[in-house]
Structures are given as C-alpha cells and as structure tokens.
Write a protein that holds these residues in place. Structure first.
Motif, PDB file in Angstrom:
ATOM      1  N   ALA A 163      -0.125  -1.015   1.733  1.00 42.91           N
ATOM      2  CA  ALA A 163      -1.514  -1.766   2.675  1.00 42.91           C
ATOM      3  C   ALA A 163      -2.677  -1.140   3.039  1.00 42.91           C
ATOM      4  N   GLU A 179       2.719  -8.881   5.937  1.00 42.59           N
ATOM      5  CA  GLU A 179       2.475  -7.951   6.078  1.00 42.59           C
ATOM      6  C   GLU A 179       2.756  -7.417   7.702  1.00 42.59           C
ATOM      7  N   ASP A 239      -4.457 -12.764   1.895  1.00 41.14           N
ATOM      8  CA  ASP A 239      -3.434 -12.385   1.242  1.00 41.14           C
ATOM      9  C   ASP A 239      -2.976 -12.844   0.164  1.00 41.14           C
ATOM     10  N   ASN A 298       0.693  -2.241  -3.723  1.00 39.42           N
ATOM     11  CA  ASN A 298      -0.720  -2.472  -2.616  1.00 39.42           C
ATOM     12  C   ASN A 298      -1.723  -3.832  -2.933  1.00 39.42           C
TER      13      ASN A 298
END
Length: 815
Positions: free
Chosen positions: A556, A667, A678, A578
C-alpha cells in the motif's frame, strides 16, 4: 558406403574418442566407411591464438604451443597402450616441431599471410586424425588414415578455398571405392591446391569435407555426429522447451544453418543435395536418440514453421538520400563495393520509394564497409544527394524457417505481433518470395526473449509463460504465493498458463532467479537476498528482459505506486492491489492508462475495489458494451463493515477496530480506513472507470471520527484516542439503534458528484443485512434503471484480495 563426421566436441578428449570408436564399431554391418574428424575440441582456436601472439612478438606463444602439445600427448597416453605409444608420439612430435618452426617464423617476421594461417590451422585435423586412426587400429577396427589433402583439390583462395569438384570427385571416388580397409579416417577442414599447397575450407569445413566425400562416392547416408541430438526448433541453450526436429528438408536445413543453427555448416548440404543423399545429425553422447534426418521430402502435414534461429553480431548499413530515387545502378554500385571488399551481405531490405537501401552485415566488418561505401559515393555525398552511410550496431537477426510457411496466411503477422507485445522493437524485415524464411533485425539484448516468446507462439501447446516480479510479501503477498503454488499444475493443464515467480521483494531484501523461485521455501531464498531497492528492483526486472513480464505490487506504498509508469513504458504488465496509483491525481491516472494502451500492456487493479469481487471488471464490461453509469451506491470497505457489524453494547469500538487490524481487514494504518480515505479512493476509481474526470478533492468526505483521532500522528496514538472517545462512538451506535437502523459506511456517486460517510441504514434497504466483511455495490445505468445491477460478497481479507490479484494475473495470461 556410409560417411560419418565427428566434430570437435566429439573428439575433444580420450574419453570422447572412445565413444566415437564405439559408434564406428557398432556400424560394422557397413562394408566400408569414411570417418571424417575435426581437430580436438578448442585446438583450432588455440592454434590461431598462438599465431596471433607470435605475430605480436609475445613470447607467451610458447606457453600456448606447449599446451597444444600437452593436449595431444595426454590423449595418446590415455588411448594407446604404452607398448604402442613410442612410434605415435614420435610422429606427433614431428608435426609439432614443424608447427613450432612456423610460429618462430611468425615471431621473427611479425606478420602472417592467409597461406601461412591455413598451414598452421591444418595441424589440428592432421594430428587428431592420425591419433584417432591409430587408436581405431589398437581397438580392433580395420582402419587406415588417408590425408584429405590428397583427395580434395581447391583454388588458391587461402582461408576459404573453392573446391575443384571435377578433380576432387574423381580422386575421392577411385580412392575410396578401391580402399582395402573397412574404415578410412580422414582429417576434415583441410585440402590442397593442385600444386600441393595446404588450403582450408573455412571454419566448419569438416562438415563440408564429409559432404564432399559423400557426394563423390554416392554414399548411402551422411552422418554428422555432434554434441546435440539433431537440429532443434530453437537453440536449446536459450530456449529450454526447444525440441529436436525429426525430419527436415534440405532447403529448411540450409536456411536454419545459415541463420545460426551451429550443428550444420551451411555449405554442407550442397554436395549431397543433387544426389539426394540423406544427412543424419546425431548425438555422440546419446547415440540411441533419433536425431534429425535431412531428406528431400514434402512435409505438407507438418507444422508450417520448422525452426526459429538467429544470427548475432549484426550491423545495419543504410544508404539513403533523395538522389537515389529513380536512379538506375545505385544498388549495383553498392553491392559491387561490398563485394570488392569481400564483405558478405546477410540481409537486404529496400523501401519501394527507392529512398534507402538497408543491408545487414557482420558487425566486425562495419568500419571497412563504412569507409568503402562513403568513398564510392563521395561525389553524391558532396552534393547532398546521398547521405553518408548510417551504421547501427549491437543487432541480431531472428528468423522463422519452414517450407510450408508460404501456404499459411498470417504467420508474419503472428510473428510481429508476438514480438511487439513483448516490447521487442524490429529494426528491419526481410522475406523472400519463396516465403521459406521471415527475418527480422532486433536489438541483441532482446534475442533471448524473442526466441522464447516466438517458440512459445509457434511450437508449444499454446502454453503461455508468465514471469512474475512480486513486491510485497506480507499478509496478501504470502497468500498470493501460496495460491500460485497450489494452482500451478491446474493452470498449466487447464488454462495453458505456466506461471513462474522470478523475483520477490519486501522492504528489506530482494531476490531474483530467472529459472524461477521455489514457492515451497521462498522465505529462505528471500532472507538470503540482497538489500532491497525500488530502483534496483526495476533495473533488474528490465535487465532480465523476460517475455510476458508482470510486476505485481502487493503493498500500500505510494513510492512503489510511483514506479508503475517505468514498468509500463518497458512493456511490463502491472497488477496491483495498491489503490494509490489509480486514485492519484487525474493526470497521473490518465498517463498510466495511456501508457498501458500505447505499449499494449495490461494495467490491472481489480482488487482496488472489493478485493476479490469482480466489480471493476463488471464495470468495464458495462462501459464497453455501450451502457452508461448514472449512480453508484456502495459499501466498499470490508474493514468498516466488519467494524460496524461487530460494534455493539457488548464490544467497545477500540477493541473491534483492534480485532479488524489483527485479522487483516484494515490497512496497516487503520486510520486510512476509518477516516474514509480508503473508501473515497475506491469510489473515485469507480467514477473514473465509469468515464468521469474526478479527483480526490472533489469527493465530499463526512467524518465520524473525532478530530483528535484524525490528527493522531501514529497508529498506537490513534488507538488511544479511540479509547478516549468511547462515549462518542457509543452515542452514534445508540442513535442508529433507536431508529431501528444499522450503521454502514456508504459511498455514493451520482450526477458526477461523489461523497462518503457513515449512514443509518433502515431495515428495508439492501445494505441493511450486509454481514461480516462483505461489500456491496449497486450500479444504476441506462439498462439497470429501477433494479440496479448488484455485486455482493467478501470485500476484505488477505485470502480474497490475493485471489483477486490471482484473477488479474490470469487476465494478463489471456491477453
């Protein structure tokens, strides 16, 4: 009569020569045999090296000469019983003394002529044939030695003499037909003029010697014994899947040998072609293997492409200018100049406009060619009618070869599209009217990739090999590798995909293995790898230059996402979970999409929204089929859904978020999920994939976290704020419960605008019963106006995210 030829590797040492003797002995049903042998492996190169040192007046030539002597004496000692060695050693030393005298002359004069060079290199075959014939005798064979120089007569073109076939055929026929011994051993490569001066037939001339003899005596067959089991569909040292060709025509064999198939010297075919004498190429070290039979037959039922070959160290010479258009004789002058300089042209291509002529030549001759051509066209160059010759080096030729190619449409299209998909740039193309050969000039660094990808396209059972370069081996990455390992056999058998992990990287280490990293113990390999570097990783991926390369990003990390453009520009597919790249500023998103289109390479990020759910793929299919998106309503965070499905009066908010993090639903920094960033990225990606131009700042983000939580500088401090504001979260929950509603974090895109935030969902809403970590997306479109298209399922977790990445890899394989 049968003629057998054994190359340098077949007679490299005593052990190999014993194998040769066994093969000859096994042919005992033949009344008569001619056995042509090369110099001991590597000796011809040593003879030339010694000459070069002597000419340079470097006294170390004596050391290499001593090494040559030691090689031959050691071979005698290992082959011949000690009681029979004396006379043989004496004869060999006599030859070596003559050779030493020649080298002393070179040392004193400081120069060498082609005639002297021929004399020197002839000793390799003269020595080996003598030793081998003597070994045959002591091993019980009825054998005798005959000097090929007595039989094969040539002109005085030293270095690559032209054979006088009329005289040679007569000599060979009468001598060999009248030979009293069953086996006649002859040195290959060497010949002589009518006056008796030693000449050679060019490197690879031992094959030619054998073919000349076979043609002269109408041999039943010509056997070429070497270190491989025939002619292969491609160079087996480069293409591991290459296989021996059982049968091939003379013309195909000549094409392949001209284009780098080293098992056969190109002129070999000519002396036996007219008499249709079969050539059988066999392996000295595996004599029971079938090998390749070269015959004059029609193979209409077989594959149109028989082999793929290449010639390295090629340079392109281009002559161009407006003064060439419509002017007769330009080509004639160009070729005459090169002919006078004894420069061989291996490829020719000319545009119909006549504005330029492009020729492929040996790279070693570029300087000589450039000077000669510029001098010949100096007048036109001075008038600016023709430009000075353009030279491009560092190139190779690859060629498809097959007699039946002319009757199959689209082969050249398949060849060029296959190369194009793998970023192999074609500098020039040549195809004869017979369509037996399609040649392309490419950069020499791309040869391995080109040969492999073309072999895969034309010879393998449409099995496509994908080479994966994986960065990020945490929760998702580990599951992904496990899934590949589990399904590898299934993919190869059912989907014709051979997936190979070539590189792995985490934040500390990276490891590369072009043969493939073992997925049963990859942790150990990675632990012993070199220090990780994003730039270093990319440079190694690029230098590997493997076909069907895929960069897989399981992180990420924004810095990793910033490298995607470099991979796409090098025709390396990108598959990622990602979200940062696809949710970056619109210009960067468009750039990546444009690069993927321009370089015809996949850029896939299905797992950016909904983990393993086919949300983006479904959306793409809707758009591609002409549908239009009006509204998207979705619960896109599996982690937030998990949190609010488990948060109640019995579980405090802090503990539920902590559990979601531990189980891998959030995450690494849960604030990214809980702040709505997100989810905002996900709805942004869906809006963009729907065809709308939108950026993150255009999305309304309605926070439910206290400001202190949003401002927390670290993950531990963030969790502490959740404890501090426990009452705040309880109040949110109680307000929804009092209305009979459930809390869901919802993303909405409507009328070109997007927003994300926590909503109270009533009992009659499709989102109400969404359980666990599930995601749900509703697409309202032209076709789905009242009843939306609904996609629902697990939207978080390492396993489902890994399976989504896996699905994208399969899409790449199907591309």
């Amino acid at each position: 009569m049968k003629v057998l030829k054994f190359g340098g590797t077949s007679v490299a040492n005593a052990e190999n020569i014993k194998k040769v003797q066994a093969i000859v002995a096994s042919e005992s049903e033949e009344k008569k045999m001619a056995v042509v042998v090369s110099a001991l492996g590597g000796v011809t190169d040593l003879l030339l090296k010694t000459a070069d040192l002597a000419v340079k007046q470097d006294e170390s030539y004596k050391d290499t000469l001593q090494h040559i002597e030691d090689r031959h004496l050691e071979t005698i000692q290992q082959l011949i019983p000690i009681t029979s060695q004396s006379a043989i050693i004496s004869k060999v030393k006599q030859h070596l003394n003559q050779l030493e005298t020649l080298y002393e002359g070179l040392y004193l004069l400081g120069e060498i002529t082609p005639r002297t060079s021929d004399k020197i290199v002839s000793y390799g075959e003269l020595l080996s044939s003598y030793i081998i014939s003597e070994f045959f005798k002591v091993a019980g064979l009825d054998a005798a030695l005959k000097d090929s120089r007595d039989l094969i007569k040539t002109n005085k073109h030293f270095g690559k003499a032209q054979v006088n076939f009329k005289l040679t055929n007569t000599n060979c026929y009468f001598y060999l037909k009248g030979a009293k011994h069953q086996v006649t051993v002859l040195p290959g490569f060497v010949a002589s003029t009518v006056e008796g001066e030693t000449t050679t037939l060019g490197r690879g001339g031992s094959d030619y010697t054998a073919a000349i003899i076979a043609g002269a005596v109408d041999a039943k067959t010509l056997e070429i014994w070497t270190d491989v089991s025939g002619m292969y569909t491609a160079n087996p040292k480069v293409v591991k899947q290459a296989k021996a060709i059982a049968k091939i025509s003379y013309e195909e064999a000549m094409e392949l040998s001209h284009f780098g198939a080293k098992v056969l010297y190109p002129p070999t075919v000519q002396p036996v072609l007219e008499k249709k004498i079969p050539i059988h190429i066999k392996n000295t070290f595996q004599p029971h293997e079938v090998g390749t039979l070269i015959v004059q037959e029609d193979f209409k039922e077989e594959l149109p492409v028989k082999g793929i070959s290449n010639v390295d160290k090629i340079a392109l010479l281009t002559l161009e200018g407006v003064g060439m258009v419509g002017i007769p004789g330009i080509s004639k002058r160009l070729f005459e100049v090169l002919s006078q300089e004894e420069i061989s042209v291996v490829l020719i291509t000319q545009a119909s406009s006549e504005h330029s002529i492009c020729l492929g030549i040996n790279a070693a001759e570029t300087e000589k060619a450039e000077c000669a051509v510029n001098e010949a066209f100096a007048y036109e160059i001075s008038l600016n009618k023709i430009k000075p010759v353009i030279i491009e080096s560092g190139l190779s030729i690859i060629a498809l070869v097959g007699d039946q190619m002319k009757s199959h449409q689209g082969l050249s299209g398949k060849m060029f599209s296959t190369l194009g998909k793998n970023n192999v740039n074609i500098r020039a193309i040549a195809q004869g009217a017979s369509e037996r050969n399609i040649s392309a000039v490419i950069d020499e660094k791309d040869v391995n990739k080109a040969l492999n990808v073309l072999h895969e396209r034309f010879f393998e059972e449409q099995t496509k090999q994908l080479n994966l370069f994986v960065t990020g081996v945490g929760n998702v990455g580990e599951k992904f590798l496990a899934q590949i390992n589990q399904q590898k056999k299934f993919l190869k058998e059912r989907l014709k995909l051979n997936i190979r992990v070539v590189a792995l990287s985490n934040s500390k280490k990276m490891v590369f293995n072009e043969s493939g990293i073992s997925l049963s113990n990859w942790q150990e390999e990675l632990a012993e790898g070199e220090a990780a570097s994003l730039d270093g990783f990319f440079e190694k991926v690029k230098s590997c230059n493997l076909r069907n390369s895929v960069f897989v990003d399981n992180t990420a990390n924004d810095v990793v996402a910033a490298t995607y453009h470099k991979y796409l520009k090098n025709s390396i597919a990108v598959v990622t979970c990602n979200k940062i790249a696809a949710a970056s500023d619109y210009q960067n998103y468009q750039l990546l999409k444009k690069l993927a289109f321009n370089y015809n390479v996949p850029f896939l990020f299905e797992t950016n929204v909904g983990a393993g759910l086919p949300i983006i793929d479904t959306l793409k299919n809707l758009i591609a089929s002409g549908d239009r998106i009006h509204t998207i309503k979705a619960v896109l965070s599996g982690s937030l859904n998990f949190v609010f499905n488990n948060f109640d009066n019995d579980h405090n908010f802090h503990d539920v978020v902590q559990q979601a993090k531990v189980e891998g639903y959030t995450e690494p920094d849960p604030k990214i999920d809980l702040s709505g960033v997100d989810v905002a990225r996900k709805i942004l990606i869906l809006a963009r994939e729907s065809g709308y131009q939108i950026d993150m700042e255009d999305i309304e983000n309605i926070p439910f976290l206290p400001q202190e939580s949003l401002d927390a500088p670290s993950v531990p401090e963030f969790f502490e704020t959740l404890k501090t504001h426990d009452t705040h979260f309880n109040n949110i929950y109680e307000q929804a419960t009092e209305k009979g509603a459930r809390l869901k974090y919802v993303a909405t895109f409507e009328n070109g605008k997007a927003k994300v935030g926590l909503e109270e969902i009533p009992a009659d809403h499709p989102f109400y019963n969404l359980e666990g970590k599930d995601n749900i997306v509703l697409f309202y479109t032209d076709r789905y106006q009242e009843q939306p298209l609904l996609i629902k399922g697990a939207g978080a977790g390492a396993d489902v995210t890994a399976s989504g990445i896996f699905a994208d890899i399969i899409r790449v394989g199907s591309n």
